[in-house]
Scaffold this active site. Sequence first.
Site: not given
Length: 333
Positions: A119, A170, A203, A227, A231
């Site tokens: 971002y 990750k 994941d 982000d 959600d």
Amino acid sequence: MHKICVIEGDGIGKEVVPATIKILEELPVDFEFIYAEAGDEVYKKTGVALPEETIEKALESEAVLFGAAGETAADVIVKLRHILDTYANVRPVKSYKGVKCLRDDIDYVIVRENTEGLYKGIEAVIDEGITTATRVITEKASERIFRFAFELARERKKEGKEGKVTCAHKANVLKVTDGLFKNVFYKVAKEYEDIKAEDYYIDAMNMYIITKPQTFDVVVTSNLFGDILSDGAAGTVGGLGLAPSANIGDEHGLFEPVHGSAPDIAGKGIANPTATILSAVLMLKYLGEYEAAKMVERALEEVLALGLTTPDLGGNLKTFEMAEEIIKRLKHD
């Protein structure tokens, strides 16, 4: 008196924010609301989505209550977070009675690093059909967000929560950037021996927020991962209409619902104000108004349990009618 910069923004922001302000005005707390503009509409009028006057008002205020931005979101809310240096994005994930949730015992918080990662927006075209984006992870920002997460877990432990921080990353693939992120996490964890520390690959974490959400307390991760994860987590507790957020820094706080401008229902008066009201609860806690925060959340919980809600939650009330039901139930201890 608390000076609050209020930015309704676009779409349903112009409905859910005024409904929330109506509730705040009923509290035994002194507020000065300073209104400012930002978003698609002001961009169409002036050519600028986030006017300098709005930035000045935000910087001069104790906190910002923000509604929604449409197509200009990257130029408004993302930019405002950076200007205010609100490096921690805080997203509570909690199940409420009366709302269809995955489980009725979900109560954890996702803490997302808010200033770096992809971002940062460092992108380039290398050649025709070839582009690149730079993912920025620094030790300084990582330390800062991890200390925030551990301090939050410590506060929640005082309230009877487990006292645990879970880091999602990750590092097995992004060996340099997330390798640093994971290493700094365990470095900071050593300073908090009273708080449990664990980590999962992002994941796997995406699966665990569905298969065992009741096991989490504070989850911390990087910007893009946070982000996406938050959600998804909102979907387990009723959707984005119930998803509040706080953007917190050392000097400023910015509070906003997660749902966006929802142009398909804007102007119909049926937008669910819950996420904005819960964002205001986070704002009250940030301001040190803990009793007022409890008053609002208790009243909201009662309204949700009774089904006195907007159509998206199965009720038949308008936005302001739901706010009025909450006001009726505000109680002082």
